[in-house]
Write a protein that holds these residues in place. Sequence first.
Motif, PDB file in Angstrom:
ATOM      1  N   THR A   1      -2.682  11.544   3.583  1.00  0.00           N
ATOM      2  CA  THR A   1      -3.676  12.382   2.886  1.00  0.00           C
ATOM      3  C   THR A   1      -4.660  11.468   1.942  1.00  0.00           C
ATOM      4  OG1 THR A   1      -2.511  13.364   1.226  1.00  0.00           O
ATOM      5  CG2 THR A   1      -2.940  14.632   3.062  1.00  0.00           C
ATOM      6  N   GLY A   2      -3.860  10.173   1.523  1.00  0.00           N
ATOM      7  CA  GLY A   2      -4.426   9.255   0.611  1.00  0.00           C
ATOM      8  C   GLY A   2      -3.723   8.085   0.849  1.00  0.00           C
ATOM      9  N   LEU A   3      -4.374   6.922   0.410  1.00  0.00           N
ATOM     10  CA  LEU A   3      -3.776   5.523   0.289  1.00  0.00           C
ATOM     11  C   LEU A   3      -4.009   4.782  -0.903  1.00  0.00           C
ATOM     12  CD1 LEU A   3      -4.056   4.535   3.961  1.00  0.00           C
ATOM     13  CD2 LEU A   3      -2.019   4.604   2.942  1.00  0.00           C
ATOM     14  N   VAL A   4      -3.185   4.146  -1.679  1.00  0.00           N
ATOM     15  CA  VAL A   4      -3.478   3.097  -2.683  1.00  0.00           C
ATOM     16  C   VAL A   4      -2.801   1.799  -2.655  1.00  0.00           C
ATOM     17  CG1 VAL A   4      -3.428   3.165  -5.442  1.00  0.00           C
ATOM     18  CG2 VAL A   4      -2.891   5.525  -4.224  1.00  0.00           C
ATOM     19  N   GLU A   5      -3.584   0.942  -2.676  1.00  0.00           N
ATOM     20  CA  GLU A   5      -3.070  -0.421  -2.683  1.00  0.00           C
ATOM     21  C   GLU A   5      -2.508  -1.163  -3.785  1.00  0.00           C
ATOM     22  OE1 GLU A   5      -3.026  -2.113   0.187  1.00  0.00           O
ATOM     23  OE2 GLU A   5      -2.253  -4.128  -0.743  1.00  0.00           O
ATOM     24  N   LYS A   6      -1.168  -1.308  -3.675  1.00  0.00           N
ATOM     25  CA  LYS A   6      -0.132  -1.959  -4.810  1.00  0.00           C
ATOM     26  C   LYS A   6      -0.170  -1.004  -5.905  1.00  0.00           C
ATOM     27  CE  LYS A   6       0.109  -6.627  -2.725  1.00  0.00           C
ATOM     28  NZ  LYS A   6      -0.813  -6.601  -1.594  1.00  0.00           N
ATOM     29  N   PRO A   7      -0.049   0.099  -6.036  1.00  0.00           N
ATOM     30  CA  PRO A   7      -0.055   0.958  -7.155  1.00  0.00           C
ATOM     31  C   PRO A   7       0.902   0.656  -8.064  1.00  0.00           C
ATOM     32  CG  PRO A   7       1.080   2.373  -5.536  1.00  0.00           C
ATOM     33  CD  PRO A   7       0.595   0.902  -4.938  1.00  0.00           C
TER      34      PRO A   7
ATOM     35  N   ALA B   1       1.723   5.716  -8.216  1.00  0.00           N
ATOM     36  CA  ALA B   1       2.063   5.657  -6.851  1.00  0.00           C
ATOM     37  C   ALA B   1       2.274   7.182  -6.445  1.00  0.00           C
ATOM     38  CB  ALA B   1       3.385   4.976  -6.725  1.00  0.00           C
ATOM     39  N   PRO B   2       1.618   7.616  -5.429  1.00  0.00           N
ATOM     40  CA  PRO B   2       1.557   8.944  -5.122  1.00  0.00           C
ATOM     41  C   PRO B   2       2.949   9.224  -4.244  1.00  0.00           C
ATOM     42  CG  PRO B   2       0.134   7.470  -3.386  1.00  0.00           C
ATOM     43  CD  PRO B   2       0.774   6.801  -4.655  1.00  0.00           C
ATOM     44  N   SER B   3       3.823   8.347  -3.849  1.00  0.00           N
ATOM     45  CA  SER B   3       5.098   8.619  -3.203  1.00  0.00           C
ATOM     46  C   SER B   3       5.853   7.218  -3.278  1.00  0.00           C
ATOM     47  CB  SER B   3       5.011   8.995  -1.950  1.00  0.00           C
ATOM     48  OG  SER B   3       4.508   8.067  -0.990  1.00  0.00           O
ATOM     49  N   HIS B   4       6.952   7.290  -2.565  1.00  0.00           N
ATOM     50  CA  HIS B   4       7.894   5.985  -2.250  1.00  0.00           C
ATOM     51  C   HIS B   4       7.543   5.304  -0.861  1.00  0.00           C
ATOM     52  CE1 HIS B   4      10.642   7.478  -5.568  1.00  0.00           C
ATOM     53  NE2 HIS B   4       9.908   7.062  -6.152  1.00  0.00           N
ATOM     54  N   TYR B   5       6.344   6.026  -0.218  1.00  0.00           N
ATOM     55  CA  TYR B   5       6.280   5.610   1.017  1.00  0.00           C
ATOM     56  C   TYR B   5       5.494   4.424   1.111  1.00  0.00           C
ATOM     57  CZ  TYR B   5       8.351   9.619   3.363  1.00  0.00           C
ATOM     58  OH  TYR B   5       9.259  10.411   3.776  1.00  0.00           O
TER      59      TYR B   5
ATOM     60  N   GLY C   1       0.900  -0.995   0.035  1.00  0.00           N
ATOM     61  CA  GLY C   1      -0.080  -0.089   0.058  1.00  0.00           C
ATOM     62  C   GLY C   1       1.076   1.158   0.000  1.00  0.00           C
ATOM     63  N   CYS C   2       0.758   2.349  -0.613  1.00  0.00           N
ATOM     64  CA  CYS C   2       1.452   3.298  -0.867  1.00  0.00           C
ATOM     65  C   CYS C   2       0.607   4.728  -0.320  1.00  0.00           C
ATOM     66  CB  CYS C   2       1.808   3.547  -2.464  1.00  0.00           C
ATOM     67  SG  CYS C   2       2.954   4.906  -2.887  1.00  0.00           S
ATOM     68  N   ALA C   3       1.511   5.609   0.217  1.00  0.00           N
ATOM     69  CA  ALA C   3       0.506   6.736   0.951  1.00  0.00           C
ATOM     70  C   ALA C   3       1.161   8.091   0.224  1.00  0.00           C
ATOM     71  CB  ALA C   3       1.065   6.705   2.393  1.00  0.00           C
ATOM     72  N   ALA C   4      -0.135   8.960   0.152  1.00  0.00           N
ATOM     73  CA  ALA C   4       0.460  10.340  -0.139  1.00  0.00           C
ATOM     74  C   ALA C   4       0.503  11.107   1.038  1.00  0.00           C
ATOM     75  CB  ALA C   4      -0.704  10.691  -0.867  1.00  0.00           C
ATOM     76  N   VAL C   5       1.570  11.827   1.252  1.00  0.00           N
ATOM     77  CA  VAL C   5       1.761  12.385   2.764  1.00  0.00           C
ATOM     78  C   VAL C   5       1.982  13.969   2.678  1.00  0.00           C
ATOM     79  CG1 VAL C   5       2.647  10.252   3.708  1.00  0.00           C
ATOM     80  CG2 VAL C   5       4.218  11.979   2.710  1.00  0.00           C
TER      81      VAL C   5
ATOM     82  N   LEU D   1      -7.555  -3.418   4.154  1.00  0.00           N
ATOM     83  CA  LEU D   1      -7.404  -2.561   5.243  1.00  0.00           C
ATOM     84  C   LEU D   1      -7.106  -1.126   4.617  1.00  0.00           C
ATOM     85  CD1 LEU D   1      -7.239  -2.041   8.393  1.00  0.00           C
ATOM     86  CD2 LEU D   1      -5.111  -2.882   8.271  1.00  0.00           C
ATOM     87  N   THR D   2      -6.247  -1.061   3.571  1.00  0.00           N
ATOM     88  CA  THR D   2      -5.695  -0.041   3.018  1.00  0.00           C
ATOM     89  C   THR D   2      -6.993   0.891   2.565  1.00  0.00           C
ATOM     90  OG1 THR D   2      -3.695  -0.920   2.220  1.00  0.00           O
ATOM     91  CG2 THR D   2      -4.316   0.827   1.064  1.00  0.00           C
ATOM     92  N   ASP D   3      -7.830   0.246   1.838  1.00  0.00           N
ATOM     93  CA  ASP D   3      -9.207   1.013   1.406  1.00  0.00           C
ATOM     94  C   ASP D   3      -9.982   1.674   2.559  1.00  0.00           C
ATOM     95  OD1 ASP D   3      -8.486   0.236  -1.038  1.00  0.00           O
ATOM     96  OD2 ASP D   3     -10.120  -1.490  -1.208  1.00  0.00           O
ATOM     97  N   ALA D   4      -9.963   0.838   3.684  1.00  0.00           N
ATOM     98  CA  ALA D   4     -10.619   1.391   4.927  1.00  0.00           C
ATOM     99  C   ALA D   4     -10.019   2.522   5.304  1.00  0.00           C
ATOM    100  CB  ALA D   4     -10.959   0.421   5.771  1.00  0.00           C
ATOM    101  N   LEU D   5      -8.630   2.621   5.556  1.00  0.00           N
ATOM    102  CA  LEU D   5      -7.815   3.607   5.892  1.00  0.00           C
ATOM    103  C   LEU D   5      -7.814   4.985   4.893  1.00  0.00           C
ATOM    104  CD1 LEU D   5      -4.721   1.518   7.304  1.00  0.00           C
ATOM    105  CD2 LEU D   5      -6.101   3.158   8.731  1.00  0.00           C
ATOM    106  N   GLN D   6      -7.944   4.526   3.748  1.00  0.00           N
ATOM    107  CA  GLN D   6      -7.924   5.554   2.737  1.00  0.00           C
ATOM    108  C   GLN D   6      -9.412   6.320   2.896  1.00  0.00           C
ATOM    109  OE1 GLN D   6      -7.059   7.283   0.502  1.00  0.00           O
ATOM    110  NE2 GLN D   6      -8.607   8.205  -0.952  1.00  0.00           N
TER     111      GLN D   6
END
Length: 308
Positions: A191-197, A202-206, A175-179, A235-240
């Motif tokens: 501020t956002g999360l994408v599962e296996k982009p 990918a919004p970042s390298h995090y 899962g990858c995070a925009a931060v 879980l990533t979708d719910a956290l998103q």
Amino acid sequence: MSQSPPRISKAVIPAAGLGTRFLPATKATPKEMLPVVDKPAIQYVVEEAVSAGLDDVLMVTGRNKRPLEDHFDRNYELESALEKKGDAERLVKVQESSDLATMHYVRQGDPRGLGHAVLCAAPHVGHEPFAVLLGDDLIDPRDPLLQRMIEVQETYGGSVVALMEVAPEQVHLYGCAAVEATQDSDVVQVTGLVEKPSPAEAPSHYAVIGRYVLDPHIFAILRETEPGRGGEIQLTDALQKLAEAHSTAATAAGGVGGPVHGVVFKGRRYDTGDRGDYLRAIVRLACEREDLGPDFRAWLKRYVAEEM
Ligand code: UTP
């Protein structure tokens, strides 16, 4: 009189996945039971929860996972055999895992995804924030992460994920995070999360790694979360949804469930469900062991010099 929020005391360890990356070893043995040097991977994870002060551990298990329960239970036959032999050292090792924490188990009938596994913990967790530790993700005991995540949750509220910077070609595995930055150098707001982009999406390298401290509101969101990537409840979708709800004005009314923050982890971590990482974990931890390390390191040096 103001009431202080409840101290986080519960850890949930999802360990019901099929472990297909490790077949055939995981056909009849849970991947979490594969030994890392001389302890099953899952014992490191439970030890980590306990050293972060979480002494109530709920493991989410499934079919073929009986050995997990047995490992954290007493084995009287073995204990009395060791007692009779006067082997105190091994007796301590056998008893260690059953004395670690108060263990609870719940079964996830069908492995419908990590989000679904976490939802199985709802009746046990109740209304308090709680930690989630993935049973196949090993954080080196010398690089404490969970304690810091709990501190961050106490400061910022809401939920906290663990993030690690990974190479662009690895992002599709996580899962990858925009931060956005915060005033703490090791903490970011998610501020956002994408599962296996894909690298382009990918919004970042995090990358999100297997430690979470979650607000219990996540359960209500998970109940409404449709299967996502891979047909699994993620879980990533719910956290998103939580991250988004807190960063958009329209839904921030009271910010139910609170924001999502990330602790940026720079320590040593191994995905023991991945064969390469599993081997690296064993070599590294064996090299550093006082009892095995000196001999093993000497052999490894010779092996690399002569055969590689
Ligand atoms: P993984 O993504 O590693 O999946 O799950 P997996 O099925 O265990 O392994 P592979 O990919 O087939 O080899 C991450 C964590 O979530 C748990 C797993 O046990 C692991 O700790 N999990 C996953 C569940 O508990 N239930 C599920 O339905 C899926």
